[in-house]
Design a protein around this motif. Structure first.
Motif, mmCIF file in Angstrom:
data_model
loop_
_atom_site.group_PDB
_atom_site.id
_atom_site.type_symbol
_atom_site.label_atom_id
_atom_site.label_comp_id
_atom_site.label_asym_id
_atom_site.label_seq_id
_atom_site.Cartn_x
_atom_site.Cartn_y
_atom_site.Cartn_z
ATOM 1 N N TRP A 190 6.856 16.311 -14.772
ATOM 2 C CA TRP A 190 7.245 14.908 -14.683
ATOM 3 C C TRP A 190 8.600 14.761 -15.370
ATOM 4 N N LEU A 191 9.500 14.019 -14.747
ATOM 5 C CA LEU A 191 10.839 13.795 -15.297
ATOM 6 C C LEU A 191 10.987 12.306 -15.601
ATOM 7 N N TYR A 192 11.241 11.993 -16.871
ATOM 8 C CA TYR A 192 11.258 10.602 -17.314
ATOM 9 C C TYR A 192 12.683 10.119 -17.562
ATOM 10 N N ASP A 193 12.973 8.922 -17.047
ATOM 11 C CA ASP A 193 14.228 8.221 -17.331
ATOM 12 C C ASP A 193 13.904 7.007 -18.192
ATOM 13 N N ALA A 194 14.825 6.645 -19.081
ATOM 14 C CA ALA A 194 14.588 5.466 -19.913
ATOM 15 C C ALA A 194 15.905 4.915 -20.440
ATOM 16 N N ASP A 195 16.078 3.604 -20.304
ATOM 17 C CA ASP A 195 17.142 2.875 -21.002
ATOM 18 C C ASP A 195 16.472 2.190 -22.185
ATOM 19 N N ILE A 196 16.971 2.450 -23.399
ATOM 20 C CA ILE A 196 16.281 1.920 -24.567
ATOM 21 C C ILE A 196 17.242 1.163 -25.489
ATOM 22 N N HIS A 197 16.641 0.297 -26.283
ATOM 23 C CA HIS A 197 17.332 -0.355 -27.395
ATOM 24 C C HIS A 197 16.611 0.087 -28.658
ATOM 25 N N ALA A 198 17.340 0.678 -29.602
ATOM 26 C CA ALA A 198 16.724 1.261 -30.785
ATOM 27 C C ALA A 198 17.316 0.674 -32.056
ATOM 28 N N LYS A 199 16.481 0.624 -33.099
ATOM 29 C CA LYS A 199 16.915 0.136 -34.406
ATOM 30 C C LYS A 199 16.344 1.075 -35.465
ATOM 31 N N ALA A 200 17.190 1.450 -36.451
ATOM 32 C CA ALA A 200 16.745 2.345 -37.511
ATOM 33 C C ALA A 200 17.270 1.865 -38.860
ATOM 34 N N ASN A 201 16.401 1.933 -39.865
ATOM 35 C CA ASN A 201 16.768 1.555 -41.232
ATOM 36 C C ASN A 201 16.800 2.789 -42.130
ATOM 37 N N MET A 205 20.690 9.871 -33.484
ATOM 38 C CA MET A 205 21.974 9.336 -33.050
ATOM 39 C C MET A 205 22.393 8.140 -33.886
ATOM 40 N N LEU A 206 21.444 7.275 -34.207
ATOM 41 C CA LEU A 206 21.761 6.140 -35.072
ATOM 42 C C LEU A 206 22.091 6.625 -36.490
ATOM 43 N N ARG A 216 21.271 0.482 -38.442
ATOM 44 C CA ARG A 216 22.058 0.700 -37.236
ATOM 45 C C ARG A 216 21.183 0.383 -36.030
ATOM 46 N N GLU A 217 21.761 -0.334 -35.076
ATOM 47 C CA GLU A 217 21.035 -0.779 -33.886
ATOM 48 C C GLU A 217 21.907 -0.513 -32.675
ATOM 49 N N GLY A 218 21.302 -0.003 -31.584
ATOM 50 C CA GLY A 218 22.136 0.306 -30.441
ATOM 51 C C GLY A 218 21.359 0.609 -29.167
ATOM 52 N N ASP A 219 22.109 0.823 -28.078
ATOM 53 C CA ASP A 219 21.550 1.119 -26.752
ATOM 54 C C ASP A 219 21.912 2.550 -26.354
ATOM 55 N N MET A 220 21.037 3.172 -25.547
ATOM 56 C CA MET A 220 21.314 4.496 -24.996
ATOM 57 C C MET A 220 20.395 4.741 -23.808
ATOM 58 N N SER A 221 20.788 5.696 -22.964
ATOM 59 C CA SER A 221 20.011 6.007 -21.759
ATOM 60 C C SER A 221 19.648 7.492 -21.731
ATOM 61 N N GLN A 267 27.637 8.762 -22.924
ATOM 62 C CA GLN A 267 28.554 7.677 -22.559
ATOM 63 C C GLN A 267 27.883 6.315 -22.596
ATOM 64 N N THR A 268 26.546 6.296 -22.556
ATOM 65 C CA THR A 268 25.837 5.013 -22.577
ATOM 66 C C THR A 268 25.545 4.549 -24.003
ATOM 67 N N PHE A 269 25.789 5.401 -24.979
ATOM 68 C CA PHE A 269 25.443 5.060 -26.360
ATOM 69 C C PHE A 269 26.456 4.092 -26.955
ATOM 70 N N ARG A 270 25.939 2.992 -27.512
ATOM 71 C CA ARG A 270 26.817 2.039 -28.179
ATOM 72 C C ARG A 270 26.051 1.319 -29.283
ATOM 73 N N ILE A 271 26.735 1.063 -30.397
ATOM 74 C CA ILE A 271 26.149 0.323 -31.507
ATOM 75 C C ILE A 271 26.287 -1.174 -31.217
ATOM 76 N N THR A 272 25.170 -1.895 -31.299
ATOM 77 C CA THR A 272 25.180 -3.333 -31.008
ATOM 78 C C THR A 272 25.061 -4.193 -32.267
#
Length: 427
Positions: free
Chosen positions: A158-169, A266-267, A195-200, A401-406
């Motif tokens: 099984w191959l999984y794709d995911a766009d996520i929003h992540a937060k880490a303290n 990454m965060l 740090r909080e951000g998006d990645m795919s 390229q999809t990683f960005r801090i929000t």
């Protein structure tokens, strides 16, 4: 009724197999070769048309009660027995490669397949080099590892794709040191960092076969899914194949664990300018997800040593080879004792050359140092017998390229000061 496709050479009637080196269907008898797409277009094999049918036999013993299916080969009359997940095999009597077409239809049909790029010769060569490189491997194991029993298998993934929003303290620290005439000072500042951000993520694999050890399949990653092609059963000719028996939903937690760890890493890499940091918590929110079903090529060998089973696997696309190897205790202790003897002799000889005093304490220190070094080296050699590991992250599958801090913050918490009296030579 279950169907098995048998790929027959139009030129001579011999059996066709998919060639990893030529990337074509090749006849065992006349060596004729056919592009997969052309062969299927001309012979309509892809949908099971034109293939011989093999009907499950009804016997007094009902194999279905044990999860088995018995097929009768119409070429030679031989029986083929397999479990409910078998997708491709060979007749044990006439050796014709056959594909169970009914296993790859409808919602069972894979979306993608990565054809074998490396053949059995490459796999056996890798196995020889792998085992030979292990210094502690028993000599008998090196010479009796049944390399000709290596089999090519298409493993369901099984191959999984995911766009996520992540937060880490994190808790981070900055350390400052200074001194005066009486004390050395160590001042530590503590910060609450977020740090909080998006990645795919794309194509995180998890094998869907209960027969395959998860850590073994993790260890031969990554596959280059860009080289995958739409599924065709013709690629299975000459190889073993299974369909999945673990659902995408059941496998998904494996991908989620890897996504979480990579997002945290990454965060965490964005926490800069501190002397230390430690993760205090994280949260992952999936914005979009998807899953595909694929077959990946694997060369497998199962062998037994002193009653214990050892499995070796090679990525049939990239050549990555793994497999834990048994170690000889005699060789382990031989290396340990040999290094200890050489080191202790050299160190004691150096002391003698320098006219050092041979006190009992000095000799004991030398022997302890030599023993510690010998143990470290011996255990390094032992560690090389292990190459199978469970995947904990998905760094190979994140689109950088999809990683960005929000969002982010760095909040000062507290300060501590430790002082140590300086030794100025005064009592």
């Amino acid at each position: 009724m279950s169907e098995l496709n048998k790929y027959i050479c139009p030129a001579c009637g011999g059996a066709l197999k998919f060639s990893a080196s030529k990337q074509m269907l090749v006849c065992d008898s006349c060596d004729a070769s056919y592009p997969v797409a052309q062969f299927e277009a001309e012979n309509a094999v892809a949908n099971g048309q034109g293939g011989d049918e093999y009907v499950a036999k009804q016997e007094d013993w009902n194999p279905a009660n044990e999860g088995l299916i018995v097929y009768e080969c119409k070429t030679c009359g031989g029986e083929i027995v397999g479990d409910e997940t078998i997708g491709s095999t060979k007749c044990p009597y006439c050796d014709n490669p056959i594909v169970i077409a009914s296993q790859f239809r409808g919602n069972l049909k894979p979306d993608l397949i990565i054809p074998f790029k490396l053949n059995k010769y490459a796999a056996t060569d890798k196995l020889k080099k792998h085992v030979s490189s292990i210094k502690l491997a028993p000599a008998a194991f090196k010479s009796d590892n049944h390399i000709q029993e290596m089999k090519g298998v298409y493993v369901p993934f099984w191959l999984y794709d995911a766009d996520i929003h992540a937060k880490a303290n994190f808790e981070a620290t900055k350390v400052h040191r200074h001194s005066d005439s009486e004390y050395d000072y160590e001042e530590t500042e503590y910060y609450d960092v977020m740090r909080e951000g998006d990645m795919s993520f794309k194509n995180i694999p998890a094998d869907g076969s209960s027969k395959m050890p998860d850590d073994l399949m993790d260890s031969i990653e990554p596959y280059n899914v860009d080289e995958a092609v739409p599924f065709s059963s013709a690629y299975l000719a000459g190889y073993m194949a299974d369909k999945y028996d673990i659902s995408a939903e059941e496998c998904k937690p494996r991908a989620d664990v890897r996504i979480k760890k990579t997002a945290e890493d990454m965060l965490g890499n964005e926490v800069k300018g501190y002397d230390s940091k430690s993760l205090h918590g994280s949260s992952i929110n999936t914005l979009k997800s998807g899953v595909k079903y694929a077959l990946f090529p694997v060369w497998l060998l199962n062998t037994t040593w002193n009653g214990k089973k050892y499995t070796f696997a090679m990525n049939g696309q990239t050549g990555t080879f793994v497999g834990d190897v048994p170690y000889s205790k005699g060789k382990f202790y031989g290396i340990l004792i040999g290094i200890f003897a050489v080191l202790s002799g050299l160190m004691l000889g150096f002391m003698a050359a320098k006219n050092s005093t041979f006190t009992a304490a000095n000799v004991i220190v030398v022997l302890v140092i030599a023993l510690v070094i010998a143990l470290i080296v011996a255990f390094i050699f032992k560690g090389k017998t292990k190459s199978v590991h469970k995947a904990r992250e998905a760094a190979n599958y994140v689109n950088k390229q999809t990683f960005r801090i929000t969002n982010h913050h760095d909040n000062f918490l507290r300060r501590t000061v430790e002082k140590t009296p300086r030794n100025n030579g005064n009592k």
